[in-house]
Design an enzyme around this catalytic site. Structure first.
Site, short mmCIF file in Angstrom:
data_model
loop_
_atom_site.label_atom_id
_atom_site.label_comp_id
_atom_site.label_asym_id
_atom_site.label_seq_id
_atom_site.Cartn_x
_atom_site.Cartn_y
_atom_site.Cartn_z
N HIS C 90 0.82 -1.45 0.04
CA HIS C 90 -0.18 -0.07 0.13
C HIS C 90 0.66 1.27 -0.10
CE1 HIS C 90 -2.86 3.36 1.60
NE2 HIS C 90 -1.73 3.27 2.39
N ASP C 119 7.96 21.97 -25.73
CA ASP C 119 8.20 20.81 -25.16
C ASP C 119 9.33 20.64 -24.03
OD1 ASP C 119 7.75 17.81 -24.54
OD2 ASP C 119 7.74 17.51 -26.76
N TRP C 154 7.43 -0.35 3.92
CA TRP C 154 8.05 0.67 2.98
C TRP C 154 9.28 1.03 3.43
CZ3 TRP C 154 8.98 5.84 1.39
CH2 TRP C 154 8.83 6.90 2.61
N SER C 184 13.22 6.62 -13.10
CA SER C 184 12.57 7.60 -13.53
C SER C 184 12.38 9.04 -13.13
CB SER C 184 11.24 6.82 -13.39
OG SER C 184 10.04 7.51 -13.55
N SER C 185 12.26 9.10 -11.66
CA SER C 185 12.14 10.21 -11.03
C SER C 185 13.55 11.18 -11.24
CB SER C 185 12.03 10.34 -9.53
OG SER C 185 10.66 9.52 -9.40
N HIS C 268 12.82 11.60 4.24
CA HIS C 268 12.37 13.12 4.31
C HIS C 268 11.94 13.97 3.33
CE1 HIS C 268 9.95 15.20 7.21
NE2 HIS C 268 10.31 16.41 6.32
N GLU C 270 11.68 13.18 0.49
CA GLU C 270 10.50 12.79 -0.43
C GLU C 270 9.16 13.29 0.09
OE1 GLU C 270 10.36 10.72 -2.95
OE2 GLU C 270 8.61 10.02 -2.91
N TYR C 272 8.65 16.43 0.94
CA TYR C 272 8.47 17.41 0.51
C TYR C 272 8.55 17.47 -1.34
CZ TYR C 272 9.45 19.39 4.88
OH TYR C 272 9.27 19.40 6.10
N SER C 283 -1.11 27.44 -5.17
CA SER C 283 -0.65 28.87 -5.48
C SER C 283 -0.94 29.36 -6.86
CB SER C 283 0.97 28.97 -5.23
OG SER C 283 1.39 28.27 -4.04
N HIS C 317 14.61 12.91 12.51
CA HIS C 317 13.42 13.01 13.27
C HIS C 317 12.59 11.86 12.99
CE1 HIS C 317 11.15 15.85 10.15
NE2 HIS C 317 10.94 14.28 10.00
N HIS C 318 12.85 11.17 12.02
CA HIS C 318 12.31 9.83 11.93
C HIS C 318 13.04 8.64 12.88
CE1 HIS C 318 9.73 10.94 8.38
NE2 HIS C 318 10.81 11.79 8.16
N THR C 341 7.08 26.93 6.07
CA THR C 341 5.82 26.29 5.81
C THR C 341 4.82 27.22 6.36
OG1 THR C 341 6.93 24.33 6.31
CG2 THR C 341 4.48 24.13 5.84
N LYS C 344 3.91 30.07 4.01
CA LYS C 344 3.05 29.74 2.90
C LYS C 344 1.64 29.93 3.29
CE LYS C 344 6.20 27.02 0.03
NZ LYS C 344 6.13 26.01 -0.96
N ARG C 463 1.50 1.54 15.13
CA ARG C 463 1.31 1.19 13.80
C ARG C 463 1.63 -0.06 13.38
NH1 ARG C 463 5.78 5.02 10.73
NH2 ARG C 463 4.74 4.14 8.71
#
Lengths: 201, 368, 568
Positions: C90, C119, C154, C184-185, C268, C270, C272, C283, C317-318, C341, C344, C463
Site C-alpha cells: 500500500h 516541449d 515501505w 524514472s524520477s 524526508h 521525499e 517535500y 498557489s 527526526h524519523h 511552511t 506559505k 502502527r
C-alpha cells in the site's frame, strides 16, 4: 469573469525557444546527471567511513595490507586519459581532426587498460565481498567504479566511431563535451576510491 | 471590518471548537495520565504544545474560513476586479519572525525535556535487562540471582505467555534493552515513552514509576510476522510487595530447577514411572561411586519402554553408546535395573524407543 | 460562465507552428515524446495505482475495523503475513506509483506550457522516464507470483528486510522496483531542471515564473539529491541479501542504524517532493479564483527555497527513538522548517483577503487543502519536539499526521489541480455540482478516517499491527476510521464518474475559462502539438492576465516598478 476579446497584436512566437546563454542543454543534462551520481557515490563513501568509524580495527586483522603499486600505475593511466580526453575536446573545438580522433582513441585505449588492471587487481585481494563489512564496502566501491568506467568507455567508443565518420565539428561537439565531463567525473571518483581504499586503508 | 453576515457564519464554529477543546482538555488533551516521573515532564510539554498548537490551529482555520466566506463572490457583484494587492513586506517579516520566536521557545522547552529523558544514571536502584526477540520479551533481573548463579528471569512466549515486568514503585529503574534478531521498540503508552531495541546498540533508559497498577506495553517497531502480538504487562507494586514477589519467584524458580535439572540423590533406589509416553520425573539422581537400582514401572499397555543413561543429549544424537541401557519391555509391567557405579556428573536419560518425547537429567552426586 | 473568445485556427504555415508526425492512434501512445501525451499517460497510470493502493487501504481499514478479527473474503484471508504485505505494498504503491507519477503528470503537462516552451528539454528521455513507471509497477507486483511480496514495511529496515529475516524474492523485487522508479524520477528531475533553466520564453525571468514551476524546480533539485542516495542504500541492502554483504549486519561489522540514516536522508525530502508541486498548484489556483495576484510572490519563492534547503537536514527526526542520533539537532531543524511552511499558509490566506472568491469546485478543494494541511502541519510540531515524540513515534498519531499531509491535503490539492486544469487538458469542463458534492464527501471522509487516528495514537496504538486486543477501547475509533475510508472511496468514485461524464458531455472550455493568469491559458484547450502559435509579451508573473486586463496593468501603481525591477 468575462474574458474580453484578446488584443493579440503584440503577441509573437520567439524564433528560438532555447536560452542560448551558458551551457547547452545536453551539457546541462550531463552535469545534472553527474550531480546525481555524486550523491550516489557520496552515499557509498559515507557508508565506508561510517563502518570504519565504528570498527575496532580497520581493516580487520585477517586482511593483509594491500599492495599499492598497481593502483598507483592505474591512477597514472586514468589521469593521463583525462588529459587525452581534454585534448580530444580541444581538437574538436578547433576543428583539428587529427588531434581529436587520436586523442579520443588514446582515451579509449587507456580506459580499457585501466579497466583490465582494476578488475585484475581486485581479484588479487585476499578477501571477498562476503567476508565482513570491510570486504563488502571494498568490493562495492570498486565494482561501482568499474561499472561507471565501463559505461564511459562504451560511450567514448561510440563517439570514436562517430568521430571516424566525421560526425563532429567545432559547431557540433556537445556529445564530446558531455562525455568529457563524465570521464573527468569518473576519474575524480577513482582518486577518492584510490585514496580511501589504498592510501588511508 | 467583519460585517453581520460573516459574524453569523462563524458563530457556530467558534463555540464548537471551544467545546471540543474542553472535552480534549478534560482528559489530558487525549494523552493518558503519565505513571512515571519522566512521563510527567513529557506530559506537561505535550500540554504546552497541544494548547499552543490548538490556538494556532483555531486562529488560522478561522482566518481561512473567514476569508473564504467573507470575500466570496456574490450574485450582486459586478465583473470588476478587486484591488490587486501583491503583498506586504512588513506582514511577511511579522509572520516569519513571530513563528520563529514561538518555535525557539518550544525548542528550549523540548531541550529541557530531552535532557531529562536521556539522563542515564550511573547508579540506578534497580537494573532490569529487557531482551526482545521475535516475538516476545524476556525480563532479566540482574540484581537477583538464584543458587545456580542465573538471574531471576520472566520469560514470554507466543502465543499465550505474556510476560509481566514487576517493578517497585518510586524506584529509579534502569532498563537495559538488547536483542539478537531484528529491531524492536520497547513502548509503555502510559510512561509516554519508548526506546528502540537495536541489535548492536546498548540502549538503556531510566524510569521511575510513581503510580502502582498494571500497565500495558507493546512492541512499537515492525519486527516481522507476529509484531502485533508482542505485548507485555508492567506491574508496579509497593516495595514490600516487590520483595515478596522476588522471593516467591525465586523459590518457584529454585523448585522448578530442582524438579528439572538440580535434583539430589537420596538412597540407592531410584523410582521412575512411564505413562502416556512420558516419564513422571524430569530429573533423577543417584549417589556417586556406588551401585544403585532403578525401579521402572511401565504403565503404557502394549508399548515398549526402557531407561537408558547417556553422557549428554548430544551423545544420543551422535549415536554414542549408552553408559547404561535397561531392558526394553512392554507395559503394563515393572523391572528393577541394577546399575554399576557411575562417576560424578550430570548425565542424560531417555527411553530408547522414544528418544525425543521421554528425556530427563540424571545427576550422579554425593549423597546428602 | 461567460463566453470566451474562440481563437481562429492557428496559421499552419507559420514558421513556428509544427504539427505532430502522423502515427496510428494505438501506436502513438507507445512512441510519443510529446510532453502532454506523456503527462496524460503518467496521470492515467498514477490514477490506476491510486485505485490499487486505495483498495489495499480499504482492506487494511476493514481488517482493523473491529478488535481481534481476521478478515475473511472469498479468496483472501488477512493473516498476519498478508496484513504485513498489504501495508508494505500500500505505502510503496501510494508513494512511488501514485503520488510521484501524478505530480510528474502535472509537471510534464504544465511546466513547458507555463514557461512558454514547446516541449520538455529532452523529450525522448521524458518518454523513457514515463515507461520506467509501469516497468517498476510490474516488477513490484511480480513478487505476488514469485513467492509473495515484501512484508517489511515501505521503509524495509534492515535486519528485518535482510537475508535472514526476509528470505525469498519479495524484498529483492521491491528493491528492483524502487531502483527503476528512482531512475524514472531522477531522469525526470534532470529534465525539469534543464527545461526550466533553458527553455523559458523571452521575458520569462526566474522571478516572473509561475510558483508551480518554482516548486517543480525545487522538487526536482530535491529528487536529484535524494533519490540517488536511497538507490545506493537499497543496492547495499541488495548486496547484503544476495552476495553475503555485511553492511547492515552488526555481527559482521555492519551497522543497523546506517540503513535508517540512508533511507531517511531520502525519505524526508521525499515528503517535500510529494507536497511541493501540489503547493505550487494551490498557489496558482487560489489567486485565480480570488481574482487577485498571489500575496507575497517572492516570499513564496524564498519559503520554497528554505523548505528545500532545510528539508535535507531534518531526516533523523524519523529516528528520534533509536537512541543513536543527536535528538536536539534534528529537533531544532524540524522546528525551523515549520517557519517557511507557516509563511506559505499565511500568504495563501492573505491572497483571499479582499478578493472576490469564486466558489468553484477547484477553489473549494484548494480551501480544503489549506484546512487539512494546517492539521497535518501542526501535528508535526508534536513530533518535532523530540521529547513528546517518544510517546507518539510509531503510533497511529504519526499515521494520522502524515496521512493528513499525504492523503487529506494531497488529495484535496490534487483534485483542485484536476478541476482547474482539466479544461486545459481536454477542452471540456468537469461538472461543478458533482465537484462540490465531492468536496463535501471527501472532507467528511478524510477527517473521519484520520482524526480518530490521533486519539488512537495518543492512547498507544502502535502502527503496523494486524489486530489489537478487545477491551482497550480502540474498537469504536477504528470503526469510525474505517467508515471514513469508505467515504473517501466514494469521493474518488464521484471523480471517476465526473471524468467520464465530462469527457463526453462537459461544457466546451475555450482557451481560458477561468480568466486565469499564466501562459498555459494563452493557447487552445487542449494545446496543439508544440503548444503555442504566439505568446503575449511577458512583463510580470501574470502575462495572460496583463493581456486580458490592460486597464489593470495601466492603473496598477506597482506595475511599472515591478516590470522594471524584475528585469534581469
Amino acid at each position: 469573469m468575462t474574458a474580453t476579446a484578446l488584443d493579440r497584436e503584440d503577441w509573437e512566437l520567439p524564433d528560438s525557444f532555447e536560452d542560448e546563454g551558458g551551457m547547452s542543454m545536453p551539457v546541462m543534462g550531463t552535469v545534472l546527471f553527474i550531480a546525481s551520481e555524486v550523491m550516489f557515490f557520496a552515499t557509498l563513501f559515507g557508508t565506508y567511513y561510517a563502518l570504519r568509524a565504528q570498527a575496532s580495527q580497520w581493516p580487520p586483522a585477517d586482511v593483509e595490507e594491500l599492495p599499492i603499486f598497481i593502483p598507483i600505475v592505474l591512477t597514472a593511466i586514468l589521469l593521463t586519459s583525462s588529459v587525452s580526453m581534454h585534448g580530444a575536446v580541444w581538437g574538436v573545438r578547433n576543428n583539428n581532426r587529427t588531434v581529436f580522433v587520436s586523442s579520443l582513441a588514446i582515451t579509449v585505449v587507456l580506459g580499457l587498460v585501466f579497466l583490465v588492471g582494476e578488475v585484475f587487481d581486485a581479484l588479487e585481494a585476499g578477501f571477498e565481498i562476503s567476508s565482513g563489512a570491510y570486504g563488502s564496502i571494498f568490493f562495492t566501491l570498486l565494482s561501482f567504479h568499474v561499472l561507471h568506467v565501463t559505461g564511459g568507455v562504451v560511450f567514448l567508443a561510440y563517439l570514436l566511431f562517430g568521430a571516424a565518420a566525421g560526425r563532429f565539428s567545432s559547431r557540433n561537439y556537445q556529445q564530446v563535451e558531455s562525455a568529457s565531463y563524465y570521464w573527468h567525473f569518473v576519474d575524480i571518483v577513482w582518486i577518492f576510491v584510490f585514496t580511501t581504499l589504498y592510501i588511508i586503508q | 471590518m467583519p460585517r453581520a453576515t460573516s459574524r453569523r457564519s462563524s458563530r457556530g464554529y467558534v463555540p464548537g471548537l471551544l467545546a471540543l477543546a474542553l472535552v480534549l482538555g478534560a482528559c489530558g488533551a487525549g494523552q493518558p495520565d503519565p505513571v512515571t516521573e519522566q512521563g510527567e515532564g513529557l506530559h506537561s510539554l505535550y500540554l504546552v504544545v497541544f494548547w499552543l498548537g490548538f490556538a494556532i490551529f483555531a486562529a488560522v482555520e478561522i482566518a481561512i474560513f473567514y476569508m473564504a466566506i467573507r470575500f466570496r463572490r456574490r450574485k450582486t457583484d459586478d465583473d470588476s476586479l478587486p484591488p490587486q494587492i501583491h503583498g506586504n513586506d512588513k506582514l511577511e517579516i511579522a509572520w516569519t519572525v513571530i513563528p520563529a520566536i514561538i518555535v525557539v521557545v518550544l525548542f528550549v522547552l523540548s531541550w529541557i525535556q530531552i535532557n531529562d529523558v536521556q539522563k542515564v544514571s550511573a547508579e540506578p536502584q534497580l537494573t532490569i535487562g529487557v531482551e526482545a526477540f521475535q516475538w516476545q520479551w524476556n525480563f532479566v533481573y540482574h540484581d537477583e540471582t538464584l543458587a545456580s548463579g542465573e538471574p531471576v528471569t520472566v520469560k514470554g512466549a507466543l502465543p499465550d505467555e505474556i510476560p509481566t515486568l514487576v517493578v517497585p514503585v518510586d524506584t529509579l529503574i534502569q532498563l537495559d534493552l538488547s536483542t539478537e534478531d531484528v529491531i524492536h521498540s520497547f513502548y509503555i503508552p502510559q510512561a509516554l515513552y519508548k526506546l528502540d531495541v537495536v541489535p548492536g546498540l546498548d540502549n538503556r533508559f531510566d524510569v521511575t514509576f510513581t503510580k502502582e497498577g498494571r500497565f500495558r506495553g507493546q512492541c512499537a517497531e515492525l519486527c516481522g510476522l507476529s509484531h502485533s502480538q508482542m505485548v507485555f504487562w508492567v506491574e508496579v507494586v509497593s516495595a514490600a510487595e516487590y520483595e515478596d514477589w522476588i522471593a516467591g519467584t525465586k523459590s518457584e524458580a529454585e523448585a522448578e530447577l530442582l524438579a528439572t535439572t538440580a535434583c539430589k540423590p537420596s538412597g540407592t533406589k531410584v523410582e521412575v514411572v512411564a505413562k502416556d509416553i512420558k516419564f513422571d520425573k524430569k530429573c533423577l539422581a543417584a549417589p556417586v561411586d556406588s551401585p544403585f537400582e532403578i525401579v521402572f514401572d511401565n504403565q503404557d499397555e502394549g508399548i515398549d519402554h526402557n531407561v537408558a543413561i547417556y553422557t549428554s543429549e548430544e551423545a544420543v544424537t551422535a549415536g554414542e553408546k549408552a553408559l547404561f541401557q535397561g531392558e526394553i519391555f512392554k507395559g503394563v509391567d515393572e523391572r528393577t535395573y541394577d546399575v554399576e557405579p557411575i562417576a560424578e556428573g550430570q548425565y542424560f536419560f531417555i527411553c530408547d524407543i522414544h528418544p525425543t518425547a521421554m528425556t530427563g537429567t540424571f545427576n550422579i552426586a554425593p549423597e546428602g | 460562465m461567460a463566453t470566451t473568445e474562440v481563437r481562429p485556427e492557428a496559421p499552419a504555415t507559420d514558421a513556428g507552428y509544427v504539427t505532430a508526425p502522423y502515427r496510428a492512434r494505438w501506436f502513438r501512445w507507445f512512441t510519443t515524446t510529446d510532453h502532454k501525451e506523456i503527462a496524460k499517460m503518467y496521470a492515467v497510470t498514477a490514477f490506476f495505482f491510486l485505485l490499487v493502493g486505495g483498495t489495499l487501504a480499504l482492506l487494511i481499514r476493514t481488517q482493523l475495523a473491529a478488535p481481534e478479527q481476521t478478515l475473511r473474503l472469498p479468496g483472501l484471508e488477512v493473516t498476519e503475513q498478508v496484513y504485513n504485505e498489504m501495508f508494505t505494498i500500500h505505502a510503496t504503491v501510494m508513494v512511488f506509483l501514485f503520488l510521484t507519477p501524478m505530480l510528474a503528470a502535472f509537471g510534464n503537462y504544465f511546466v513547458p506550457l507555463q514557461i512558454g516552451a514547446a516541449d520538455m528539454a529532452f523529450p525522448r528521455v521524458n518518454a523513457f522516464s514515463f515507461w520506467l513507471v509501469p516497468a517498476g509497477g510490474i516488477v513490484l507486483f511480480l513478487s505476488y507470483f514469485a513467492g509473495g511480496p515484501a512484508a517489511a514495511g515501505w521503509t524495509s529496515y534492515s535486519p528485518l528486510a535482510g537475508p535472514q529475516f526476509s528470505p525469498g524474492n519479495g524484498v529483492n523485487l521491491w528493491i528492483g522496483a524502487l531502483a527503476l522508479l528512482g531512475m524514472s524520477s531522477t531522469l525526470g528531475a534532470i529534465n525539469f531542471i534543464t527545461t526550466i533553466f533553458k527553455l523559458r520564453a523571452p521575458g520569462m525571468t526566474m522571478l516572473r515564473m509561475p510558483i508551480f514551476c518554482w516548486n517543480m524546480l525545487i522538487q526536482s533539485v530535491l529528487i536529484l539529491f535524494s533519490f540517488p542516495v536511497v538507490t545506493a542504500g537499497l543496492l547495499l541492502l541488495w548486496i547484503d541479501r544476495n552476495f553475503g554483504g555485511a553492511f547492515f549486519d552488526p555481527a559482521n561489522g555492519g551497522n543497523v542504524i546506517l540503513y535508517q540514516h540512508i533511507f531517511w536522508y531520502f525519505g524526508h525530502p521525499e515528503v517535500y517532493i510529494l507536497i511541493l508541486p501540489l503547493m505550487g498548484a494551490i498557489s496558482e489556483i487560489i489567486p485565480v479564483f480570488s481574482r487577485k495576484p498571489l500575496f507575497g510572490y517572492k516570499a513564496f519563492v524564498y519559503a520554497t527555497l528554505a523548505i528545500g534547503a532545510l528539508g535535507t537536514a531534518v531526516w533523523a527526526h524519523h529516528m528520534f527513538t533509536t537512541g543513536a542520533i543527536d535528538v536536539k539537532f534534528f529537533a531544532a531543524t524540524s522546528f525551523l522548517i515549520s517557519v517557511p511552511t507557516g509563511v506559505k499558509m499565511f500568504n495563501w490566506t492573505a491572497t483571499m483577503y479582499k478578493g472576490k472568491i469564486q466558489w468553484s469546485a477547484a477553489m473549494l478543494f484548494a480551501i480544503g487543502f489549506l484546512s487539512m494541511f494546517l492539521i497535518g502541519g501542526i501535528t508535526g510540531i508534536f513530533n518535532a519536539t523530540g521529547a513528546v515524540d517518544s510517546a507518539l513515534h510509531d503510533t497511529y498519531f504519526v499515521v494520522g499526521h502524515f496521512h493528513y499531509v499525504l492523503v487529506s491535503a494531497a488529495l484535496f490539492a490534487m483534485f483542485a489541480a484536476l478541476f482547474y486544469w482539466f479544461p486545459k487538458m481536454t477542452g471540456r469542463m468537469l461538472n461543478e455540482k458533482l465537484g462540490i458534492w465531492q468536496v463535501v464527501v471527501l472532507f467528511v471522509g478524510v477527517n473521519l478516517t484520520f482524526f480518530p487516528q490521533f486519539a488512537l495514537g495518543l492512547q498507544g496504538m502502535p502502527r503496523r499491527i494486524a489486530t489489537y486486543s478487545d477491551g482497550l477501547g480502540w474498537g469504536w475509533l477504528n470503526m469510525l476510521s474505517t467508515f471514513g475510508s469508505y467515504l473517501v472511496s466514494v469521493a474518488i468514485l464521484l471523480f471517476i464518474i465526473n471524468f467520464f461524464w465530462a469527457r463526453k458531455r462537459g461544457a466546451i472550455a475555450g482557451d481560458n475559462p477561468w480568466d486565469a493568469y499564466t501562459l498555459e491559458w494563452a493557447t487552445t484547450s487542449p494545446p496543439p502539438y508544440y503548444n503555442f502559435d504566439a505568446l503575449p509579451p511577458i512583463r510580470t508573473e501574470r502575462p495572460v492576465f496583463d493581456a486580458n486586463h490592460p486597464e489593470i496593468a495601466a492603473s496598477d501603481e506597482d506595475y511599472d516598478h515591478r516590470v522594471s525591477s524584475s528585469t534581469p
